[in-house]
Design an enzyme around this catalytic site. Sequence first.
Site, PDB file in Angstrom:
ATOM      1  CB  CYS A   1      33.059  -1.798  28.218  1.00 19.74           C
ATOM      2  SG  CYS A   1      31.960  -2.205  26.858  1.00 19.74           S
TER       3      CYS A   1
ATOM      4  CB  CYS B   1      33.835   0.011  25.141  1.00 24.03           C
ATOM      5  SG  CYS B   1      32.202   0.165  25.895  1.00 24.03           S
TER       6      CYS B   1
END
Length: 146
Positions: free
Chosen positions: A69, A72
């Site tokens: 991600c 993230c």
Amino acid sequence: MADSLHIPCPQCGAVNRVPADRLEQGPVCGRCKAALIPDKPMEVTDATFHQQVERCGLPVVADFWAGWCQPCQTMAPVVDAAARNLRPNVRVVKVDTERSQQTAARFGIRSIPTIILFRGGQEVDRVSGAMQANQFEPWVRQRVAG
């Protein structure tokens, strides 16, 4: 006598009772001598989530994330800094949703990153999506104080 908090050791899992007025002194585990409130986020898993988050007497900020991600990854330094800046009054943990799918499902994680604040083992608030440092720490501080 001051109020005491139960703080699980990030190394051995032993639950330590720490007087609230001694948090600033850098408490260590009575069993293994590891720092009870590390200055970096703790990795927690399906196996350790209950012990490290729900049994912790401190407010806990959990970052649900995944290695693939990009948001993230962008938020990772913000979470790292928050672990240093919010200690000793807040514990910061990271939950890899790929490795801890049961915990992610239990909390209905549908998008990442998702940040959940726990107090007394209960979810207090959550936010999904990346935040900047100037948003993240104030969000935590406001909810911890409230």
